[in-house]
Motif scaffolding. Structure first.
Motif, PDB file in Angstrom:
ATOM      1  N   TYR A 189       0.829  -1.202   0.000  1.00 51.40           N
ATOM      2  CA  TYR A 189       0.000   0.000   0.000  1.00 51.40           C
ATOM      3  C   TYR A 189       0.869   1.260   0.000  1.00 51.40           C
ATOM      4  O   TYR A 189       0.585   2.226  -0.716  1.00 51.40           O
ATOM      5  CB  TYR A 189      -0.938  -0.014   1.208  1.00 51.40           C
ATOM      6  N   LEU A 190       1.943   1.233   0.785  1.00 49.81           N
ATOM      7  CA  LEU A 190       2.873   2.370   0.791  1.00 49.81           C
ATOM      8  C   LEU A 190       3.425   2.619  -0.620  1.00 49.81           C
ATOM      9  O   LEU A 190       3.462   3.755  -1.088  1.00 49.81           O
ATOM     10  CB  LEU A 190       4.034   2.084   1.749  1.00 49.81           C
ATOM     11  N   ALA A 191       3.838   1.539  -1.275  1.00 53.47           N
ATOM     12  CA  ALA A 191       4.391   1.684  -2.627  1.00 53.47           C
ATOM     13  C   ALA A 191       3.338   2.275  -3.561  1.00 53.47           C
ATOM     14  O   ALA A 191       3.638   3.120  -4.413  1.00 53.47           O
ATOM     15  CB  ALA A 191       4.871   0.334  -3.148  1.00 53.47           C
ATOM     16  N   HIS A 192       2.097   1.861  -3.372  1.00 52.22           N
ATOM     17  CA  HIS A 192       1.013   2.372  -4.213  1.00 52.22           C
ATOM     18  C   HIS A 192       0.735   3.849  -3.916  1.00 52.22           C
ATOM     19  O   HIS A 192       0.616   4.667  -4.836  1.00 52.22           O
ATOM     20  CB  HIS A 192      -0.249   1.530  -3.963  1.00 52.22           C
ATOM     21  N   ARG A 231      -5.520   1.624   5.999  1.00 47.30           N
ATOM     22  CA  ARG A 231      -6.142   2.647   5.159  1.00 47.30           C
ATOM     23  C   ARG A 231      -6.201   3.988   5.890  1.00 47.30           C
ATOM     24  O   ARG A 231      -5.891   5.044   5.341  1.00 47.30           O
ATOM     25  CB  ARG A 231      -7.539   2.180   4.771  1.00 47.30           C
ATOM     26  N   TRP A 232      -6.572   3.933   7.159  1.00 44.98           N
ATOM     27  CA  TRP A 232      -6.701   5.139   7.970  1.00 44.98           C
ATOM     28  C   TRP A 232      -5.338   5.785   8.224  1.00 44.98           C
ATOM     29  O   TRP A 232      -5.160   7.001   8.115  1.00 44.98           O
ATOM     30  CB  TRP A 232      -7.398   4.764   9.289  1.00 44.98           C
ATOM     31  N   HIS A 233      -4.365   4.957   8.531  1.00 45.92           N
ATOM     32  CA  HIS A 233      -3.033   5.421   8.917  1.00 45.92           C
ATOM     33  C   HIS A 233      -2.337   6.216   7.806  1.00 45.92           C
ATOM     34  O   HIS A 233      -1.575   7.135   8.070  1.00 45.92           O
ATOM     35  CB  HIS A 233      -2.206   4.182   9.300  1.00 45.92           C
ATOM     36  N   TYR A 234      -2.596   5.845   6.546  1.00 43.56           N
ATOM     37  CA  TYR A 234      -1.869   6.492   5.437  1.00 43.56           C
ATOM     38  C   TYR A 234      -2.728   7.452   4.628  1.00 43.56           C
ATOM     39  O   TYR A 234      -2.432   7.720   3.475  1.00 43.56           O
ATOM     40  CB  TYR A 234      -1.255   5.433   4.519  1.00 43.56           C
ATOM     41  N   ARG A 235      -3.808   7.957   5.228  1.00 43.88           N
ATOM     42  CA  ARG A 235      -4.664   8.837   4.439  1.00 43.88           C
ATOM     43  C   ARG A 235      -3.916  10.072   3.957  1.00 43.88           C
ATOM     44  O   ARG A 235      -4.174  10.579   2.866  1.00 43.88           O
ATOM     45  CB  ARG A 235      -5.939   9.199   5.206  1.00 43.88           C
ATOM     46  N   ARG A 239      -3.150  11.130  -0.171  1.00 36.42           N
ATOM     47  CA  ARG A 239      -3.394  12.459  -0.764  1.00 36.42           C
ATOM     48  C   ARG A 239      -2.128  13.024  -1.390  1.00 36.42           C
ATOM     49  O   ARG A 239      -2.158  13.581  -2.471  1.00 36.42           O
ATOM     50  CB  ARG A 239      -3.892  13.430   0.310  1.00 36.42           C
ATOM     51  N   ALA A 240      -1.013  12.875  -0.674  1.00 33.57           N
ATOM     52  CA  ALA A 240       0.227  13.521  -1.122  1.00 33.57           C
ATOM     53  C   ALA A 240       0.848  12.837  -2.343  1.00 33.57           C
ATOM     54  O   ALA A 240       1.498  13.474  -3.165  1.00 33.57           O
ATOM     55  CB  ALA A 240       1.227  13.558   0.021  1.00 33.57           C
ATOM     56  N   LYS A 242       3.260  11.053  -4.863  1.00 34.11           N
ATOM     57  CA  LYS A 242       4.709  11.101  -5.103  1.00 34.11           C
ATOM     58  C   LYS A 242       5.457  12.048  -4.176  1.00 34.11           C
ATOM     59  O   LYS A 242       6.604  11.798  -3.787  1.00 34.11           O
ATOM     60  CB  LYS A 242       4.959  11.588  -6.523  1.00 34.11           C
ATOM     61  N   ALA A 243       4.805  13.144  -3.834  1.00 43.03           N
ATOM     62  CA  ALA A 243       5.466  14.175  -3.017  1.00 43.03           C
ATOM     63  C   ALA A 243       5.871  13.643  -1.645  1.00 43.03           C
ATOM     64  O   ALA A 243       6.722  14.234  -0.983  1.00 43.03           O
ATOM     65  CB  ALA A 243       4.527  15.368  -2.862  1.00 43.03           C
ATOM     66  N   ALA A 244       5.252  12.530  -1.221  1.00 42.47           N
ATOM     67  CA  ALA A 244       5.559  12.000   0.110  1.00 42.47           C
ATOM     68  C   ALA A 244       6.756  11.038   0.114  1.00 42.47           C
ATOM     69  O   ALA A 244       7.138  10.529   1.152  1.00 42.47           O
ATOM     70  CB  ALA A 244       4.331  11.296   0.675  1.00 42.47           C
ATOM     71  N   ARG A 245       7.329  10.839  -1.064  1.00 41.17           N
ATOM     72  CA  ARG A 245       8.528   9.971  -1.093  1.00 41.17           C
ATOM     73  C   ARG A 245       9.646  10.620  -0.305  1.00 41.17           C
ATOM     74  O   ARG A 245       9.784  11.841  -0.316  1.00 41.17           O
ATOM     75  CB  ARG A 245       9.011   9.776  -2.544  1.00 41.17           C
ATOM     76  N   LEU A 246      10.472   9.785   0.348  1.00 38.21           N
ATOM     77  CA  LEU A 246      11.583  10.333   1.142  1.00 38.21           C
ATOM     78  C   LEU A 246      12.685  10.863   0.222  1.00 38.21           C
ATOM     79  O   LEU A 246      12.913  10.336  -0.839  1.00 38.21           O
ATOM     80  CB  LEU A 246      12.171   9.240   2.039  1.00 38.21           C
TER      81      LEU A 246
END
Ligand SMILES: Nc1nc2c(ncn2[C@@H]2O[C@H](COP(=O)(O)OP(=O)(O)OP(=O)(O)O)[C@@H](O)[C@H]2O)c(=O)[nH]1
Ligand SMILES: [Mg+2]
Length: 246
Positions: A189-192, A231-235, A239-240, A242-246
């Motif tokens: 899910y993180l990768a997605h 699902r809740w944890h990564y809401r 939204r973010a 690609k911008a949330a990539r480290l």
């Protein structure tokens, strides 16, 4: 491409030496990191012997006791990312994951950020000895998780995966909460959410060759609930993008 396999072991003494030989007979540039949790059956010592037999190609991370799959992989990834590995594989040590599938996975990784070994794409399958119910449970579990999370994937619980180094480096591991199966769903899910390009290569999933299976309904029910937490944890990440990539 230099590929490092991270394989967590807990009581895989019979499987590990055979797995290592099978891996090293493949036409790939492979290294292996065994993460052993002080297995009572002596898998750790056997792994140490293998480092002597294949110097520089096998490494062992010894942990003091059984601490679960999530921390085994997270500790393993940390160590591998300090090396020069260009691709990192997650793989069970019990021969459920056929080593020869790596050739295909490596090819697919050339055009993807991560490749899942998938039982539920054309050409993939599970052990014919699985009972009707176990098959149903596994395919329903996948349908359930991918529907709730909106994952455009066919096998979100597979533990056989190949990551590009750059992909793993951009995942915020410190946020990962779940253990067991849901850990695998959570990483997919993180990768997605981070909009990585995810490929699926067909695999045949065999039942473990030696040792005893621990799969249970209780594990699956708990997993079903945790998918909602993911699902809740990564809401925010959803939204973010690609911008949330480290
Ligand atoms: N280091 C470590 N390895 C583990 C732990 N739990 C499981 N493993 C290993 O992780 C891999 C996957 O675990 P399995 O026990 O095969 O899980 P499974 O395939 O869902 O269940 P089985 O039907 O029993 O095969 C195997 O290589 C195990 O030896 C743990 O707590 N620590
Ligand atoms: Mg297994």
């Amino acid at each position: 491409m230099r590929i490092t396999i991270v394989t967590p072991t807990y009581n895989e003494a019979e499987n590990l030496p055979k797995l290592v030989s099978a891996l090293f007979s493949l036409p790939l540039d492979l290294h292996i990191l065994v993460v052993d949790d002080n297995s009572p059956d002596g898998t750790g010592q056997i792994a140490d012997e293998l480092t002597g037999k294949f110097p520089g190609r096998v490494e062992v991370l010894h942990r003091p006791g059984k601490m679960g799959l999530r921390s085994a992989y997270l500790n393993g990834f940390q160590k591998v990312l300090d090396s020069s590995a260009q691709a990192i594989v997650q793989m069970d040590a019990d021969f459920s994951h056929d080593p020869s599938a790596l050739v295909n996975m490596a090819k697919l990784l050339e055009s993807h950020d991560v490749v899942l070994g998938s039982r539920y794409v054309a050409g993939g399958s599970v052990d014919e000895r699985w009972s009707f119910w176990r098959k149903r449970l596994s395919s329903f579990g996948n349908f359930y998780a991918r529907t709730i999370l909106g994952l455009p994937l066919h096998d979100v619980t597979t533990g056989y995966r190949m990551w590009r180094r750059e992909t793993l480096q951009q995942i915020p591991f410190e946020r990962i909460q779940s253990t067991g199966y849901v850990f695998l769903v959570e990483m997919a899910y993180l990768a997605h959410c981070l909009e990585f390009k995810i490929g699926e290569a067909p695999i045949y999933f065999a039942d473990r060759r030696m040792g005893k299976s621990k799969m249970s309904i209780k594990i699956q029910l708990e997993a079903a609930f945790r998918v909602w937490q993911v699902r809740w944890h990564y809401r925010d990440l959803k939204r973010a993008g690609k911008a949330a990539r480290l």
